[in-house]
Scaffold this active site. Structure first.
Site, mmCIF file in Angstrom:
data_model
loop_
_atom_site.group_PDB
_atom_site.id
_atom_site.type_symbol
_atom_site.label_atom_id
_atom_site.label_comp_id
_atom_site.label_asym_id
_atom_site.label_seq_id
_atom_site.Cartn_x
_atom_site.Cartn_y
_atom_site.Cartn_z
ATOM 1 N N GLN A 61 0.833 -1.208 0.000
ATOM 2 C CA GLN A 61 0.000 0.000 0.000
ATOM 3 C C GLN A 61 0.871 1.262 0.000
ATOM 4 O O GLN A 61 0.469 2.309 0.492
ATOM 5 C CB GLN A 61 -0.940 0.017 1.220
ATOM 6 C CG GLN A 61 -2.168 -0.865 1.081
ATOM 7 C CD GLN A 61 -3.178 -0.350 0.052
ATOM 8 O OE1 GLN A 61 -2.891 0.549 -0.747
ATOM 9 N NE2 GLN A 61 -4.370 -0.923 0.044
ATOM 10 N N SER A 62 2.052 1.131 -0.565
ATOM 11 C CA SER A 62 3.009 2.237 -0.567
ATOM 12 C C SER A 62 2.549 3.413 -1.427
ATOM 13 O O SER A 62 2.053 3.227 -2.538
ATOM 14 C CB SER A 62 4.347 1.711 -1.081
ATOM 15 O OG SER A 62 5.173 2.760 -1.515
ATOM 16 N N ASN A 63 2.751 4.641 -0.913
ATOM 17 C CA ASN A 63 2.488 5.838 -1.711
ATOM 18 C C ASN A 63 3.430 5.896 -2.911
ATOM 19 O O ASN A 63 3.045 6.321 -3.999
ATOM 20 C CB ASN A 63 2.685 7.101 -0.860
ATOM 21 C CG ASN A 63 1.645 7.233 0.234
ATOM 22 O OD1 ASN A 63 0.503 6.833 0.068
ATOM 23 N ND2 ASN A 63 2.045 7.787 1.362
ATOM 24 N N ALA A 64 4.690 5.470 -2.695
ATOM 25 C CA ALA A 64 5.677 5.499 -3.779
ATOM 26 C C ALA A 64 5.268 4.558 -4.907
ATOM 27 O O ALA A 64 5.452 4.870 -6.090
ATOM 28 C CB ALA A 64 7.056 5.125 -3.244
ATOM 29 N N MET A 65 4.720 3.409 -4.554
ATOM 30 C CA MET A 65 4.255 2.443 -5.554
ATOM 31 C C MET A 65 3.236 3.097 -6.491
ATOM 32 O O MET A 65 3.338 2.988 -7.724
ATOM 33 C CB MET A 65 3.625 1.231 -4.856
ATOM 34 C CG MET A 65 2.897 0.262 -5.773
ATOM 35 S SD MET A 65 1.940 -0.962 -4.845
ATOM 36 C CE MET A 65 0.646 0.094 -4.146
#
Length: 305
Positions: A61-65
């Site tokens: 659930q990464s923002n960077a992803m």
């Protein structure tokens, strides 16, 4: 950046009857905002004709992803993202950053399935977890320039800046850029003072964050000052205090903040009155609001009252 809202606006807010300035990096672009827009600015602005695929890794659930999935879509690249684990519930009910990244064409892989395909290295851009790499300095320097320009317009002699940290990349390069730009200007224009950057560790502890700083910059004069709370904080765990301050922030400012980093950031900043009572203080809103789609229901279930 075409169709990007730069410089991002700065507004005055009151939190717990205390005055702050808020840098709205969450408004840079609806799909590509916050500190990730700054970190990945280099890749967006520069022509990289050899790149056909972007590869990175981190949490599901990464923002960077999500931001990388947007970048890859904009550039016409394939995007592979590696994770250690994907919860069964998330697989069956995609939501938040994970769902949005899949919709942008992300191919999500498990590390156990083989990791990187190094034979594709010539045409592949590898991006470290959270964007922790030297290219991030390119876009973060623009952030530093925006802050200094605003500081001059407002006739503010001394300024403190605060932002919470994951890898610490944004805080580090912001402090370094501000220091270098201000040092140059101090030598030409007396009276222009340095801007001090403060941060807090959200993923690990202070020791972890110092190591992250040192991996990118050995000279400690460019390192931000780290603030902490007495109570240990575990990344991703639900804390009543975090939910309460998040609700208060929305009620008192009318601004929605990220549920993963900002509550700890604001709790830490408010606990250190020596920062915001001595100088005007600017808090940087780094976006990440898509993650609230998965975090908020968890908080609402746990703390219904």
């Amino acid at each position: 950046m075409n169709h990007f809202f730069l410089p991002s606006p700065i507004q005055s807010i009151t939190v717990e009857n205390k005055h702050f300035y808020l840098k709205r990096d969450d408004l840079i672009h609806p799909d590509f905002s916050g500190n990730k827009a700054r970190k990945f600015h280099y890749f967006l602005q520069n022509n990289l004709p050899h790149v056909q695929k972007a590869v990175s890794y981190g949490s599901s659930q990464s923002n960077a992803m999500y931001s990388l999935s947007v970048l890859a879509k904009m550039k016409g690249w394939e995007f592979e993202y590696f994770v250690d684990h994907i919860a069964d519930y998330l697989k069956e009910n995609p939501h938040g950053n994970y769902k949005a990244a899949l919709n942008n064409g992300m191919q999500c892989r498990l590390m156990e399935d083989g990791g990187w395909k190094m034979e594709d290295e010539e045409n592949t851009l590898f991006i470290a977890e959270g964007g922790r790499q030297k290219e991030a300095a390119f876009g973060i320097r623009l952030l530093a320039e925006e802050i200094i320009e605003w500081q001059k317009e407002q006739h503010i002699d001394e300024l403190n800046v605060f932002l919470p940290s994951g890898t610490g990349t944004t805080a580090l390069y912001l402090q370094k850029s501000l220091s270098i730009i201000n040092h140059h200007e101090v030598s030409q224009e007396r009276g222009q003072s340095l801007i001090q950057v403060f941060t807090c560790p959200c993923v690990g502890d202070s020791t972890y964050l110092k190591k992250q700083f040192s991996m990118l910059e050995e000279d400690e004069k460019y390192h931000p000052r780290i603030l902490t709370l007495d109570k240990k904080h575990h990344f991703g765990k639900l804390y009543r205090e975090n939910y309460e301050i998040w609700l208060k922030l929305q009620q008192q400012t009318g601004v929605e903040f990220d549920l993963l980093y900002d509550p700890l950031g604001w709790r830490t900043l408010l606990a250190h009155s020596e920062v915001y009572t001595t100088k005007p203080t600017l808090y940087i809103h780094q976006g990440g609001l898509l993650g609230n789609e998965s975090m908020l229901p968890r908080y609402e279930r746990k703390y219904r009252k």
